[in-house]
Design a protein around this motif. Structure first.
Motif, mmCIF file in Angstrom:
data_model
loop_
_atom_site.group_PDB
_atom_site.id
_atom_site.type_symbol
_atom_site.label_atom_id
_atom_site.label_comp_id
_atom_site.label_asym_id
_atom_site.label_seq_id
_atom_site.Cartn_x
_atom_site.Cartn_y
_atom_site.Cartn_z
ATOM 1 N N ILE A 1 12.821 9.245 -8.104
ATOM 2 C CA ILE A 1 12.978 9.350 -6.645
ATOM 3 C C ILE A 1 12.866 7.932 -6.092
ATOM 4 O O ILE A 1 11.787 7.325 -6.158
ATOM 5 N N PRO A 2 13.957 7.377 -5.577
ATOM 6 C CA PRO A 2 13.929 5.971 -5.154
ATOM 7 C C PRO A 2 12.935 5.733 -4.022
ATOM 8 O O PRO A 2 12.598 6.646 -3.247
ATOM 9 N N ALA A 3 12.444 4.510 -3.942
ATOM 10 C CA ALA A 3 11.540 4.129 -2.858
ATOM 11 C C ALA A 3 12.158 4.470 -1.510
ATOM 12 O O ALA A 3 13.362 4.293 -1.299
ATOM 13 N N TYR A 4 11.327 4.987 -0.613
ATOM 14 C CA TYR A 4 11.695 5.363 0.749
ATOM 15 C C TYR A 4 12.644 6.567 0.803
ATOM 16 O O TYR A 4 13.186 6.879 1.863
ATOM 17 N N SER A 5 12.830 7.256 -0.332
ATOM 18 C CA SER A 5 13.596 8.499 -0.358
ATOM 19 C C SER A 5 12.633 9.656 -0.582
ATOM 20 O O SER A 5 11.492 9.461 -1.007
ATOM 21 N N VAL B 1 7.574 2.931 -3.122
ATOM 22 C CA VAL B 1 7.851 2.611 -4.519
ATOM 23 C C VAL B 1 8.626 3.768 -5.141
ATOM 24 O O VAL B 1 8.609 4.889 -4.635
ATOM 25 N N ASP B 2 9.319 3.484 -6.254
ATOM 26 C CA ASP B 2 10.006 4.546 -6.984
ATOM 27 C C ASP B 2 8.983 5.500 -7.601
ATOM 28 O O ASP B 2 7.930 5.073 -8.079
ATOM 29 N N ILE C 1 0.845 -1.192 0.000
ATOM 30 C CA ILE C 1 0.000 0.000 0.000
ATOM 31 C C ILE C 1 0.879 1.240 0.000
ATOM 32 O O ILE C 1 1.758 1.404 0.849
ATOM 33 N N VAL C 2 0.666 2.141 -0.981
ATOM 34 C CA VAL C 2 1.420 3.387 -1.041
ATOM 35 C C VAL C 2 0.680 4.466 -0.269
ATOM 36 O O VAL C 2 -0.531 4.388 -0.051
ATOM 37 N N ASN C 3 1.421 5.489 0.140
ATOM 38 C CA ASN C 3 0.824 6.603 0.868
ATOM 39 C C ASN C 3 -0.016 7.464 -0.071
ATOM 40 O O ASN C 3 0.315 7.635 -1.251
#
Length: 282
Positions: free
Chosen positions: A103-107, A77-78, A36-38
């Protein structure tokens, strides 16, 4: 006939149910992940000085301009952000740019670059406009920005330290110094044909008001060998040039500001070269 049991094959069959279970990230035996993405993640595009939404640049300076895209929350996710040329006659022989920013995942951020290229061709001014981000960006809301460049085919090389001689110095209160006042001034490159001047009065204030008095904050702009003052000094005064004469290693001119101070200056190159064929901007 004797039946021979294939131990490797049998062992693989025994493990296969475990393999199927291990692939199920969701735990519901479907075999699909339910990551699940934000929601409502917002991104902003920040331009790094001297980059602006519209600028004129010199091909020969081979400038590199950067910007950063920042999210208010990271995503698992990217995030892929497109960059497209939407206008202009410049092409990949004139400039390079990142066609996609990831923008990389979790960045929360990633940066892009725009590079101006140079060649030996004599060309007219070329332009291009880039659009960063569009409505197809997934998993983040990033308002697009457009960046417009005009590339002029000329080069400026006025940085250096020069000797000055300044005469006929005056101020609005009636003070006058015949001179000569001598010293050195430094032009420091600030990019795209702009130079910071260490003393825009070229010793005139020293002659009028004593040691330590210099005009700071003023810049020299060179646009294809046409020069002008730019900006204001520490007292918010505007300077102008007139009567420019180039004679080999010497450049002479009259300067004044809107406060009423003035002087006549000759700048001499000490590196064994001559000044370019400079003129004043109209």
């Amino acid at each position: 006939m004797k039946k021979i049991f294939n131990y490797k094959f049998g062992f693989a069959l025994l493990l296969s149910p475990m393999l199927f279970v291990a692939c199920d990230d969701s735990g519901d035996a479907t075999g699909y992940s339910n990551l699940i993405v934000n929601e409502n993640v917002v991104g902003t595009i920040n331009l790094v000085s001297p980059l602006t939404n519209s600028q004129t640049v010199r091909e020969g300076d081979q400038g590199v301009y950067t910007y950063t895209i920042t999210l208010d929350n990271p995503q698992p996710v990217d995030i892929h952000v497109s960059v497209l040329q939407i206008a202009g006659d410049a092409d990949d022989h004139d400039f390079e740019y990142d066609h996609e920013i990831v923008i990389p995942a979790y960045s929360t951020s990633a940066s892009g670059e725009i590079k101006i290229l140079t060649d030996d061709e004599d060309e007219e001014t070329e332009t291009f406009t880039l659009r960063i981000s569009n409505a197809n960006t997934s998993n983040a809301s990033i308002a697009s920005q457009e960046l417009t460049f005009s590339i002029i085919d000329c080069y400026s090389d006025l940085a250096g330290t020069y000797s000055y001689t300044t005469t006929n110095i005056g101020e609005p209160g009636g003070g006058f110094v015949a001179g000569p006042v001598t010293g050195t001034v430094t032009f420091t490159a600030a990019g795209a044909g702009v130079y910071n001047i260490s003393d825009a009065s070229f010793g005139g204030w020293i002659g009028l008001y004593g040691p330590g008095n210099i005009a700071t904050g003023v810049q020299l702009v060179d646009s294809c060998d046409e020069i002008a003052y730019d900006g204001v000094d520490q007292y918010n005064e505007v300077f102008t040039f007139s009567n420019l004469v180039i004679n080999g290693a010497n450049m002479s001119f009259h300067w004044e500001n809107d406060y009423g101070e003035f002087g006549d200056t000759t700048l001499t190159r000490t590196d064994g070269t001559n000044w370019p064929n400079l003129t004043l901007q109209p």
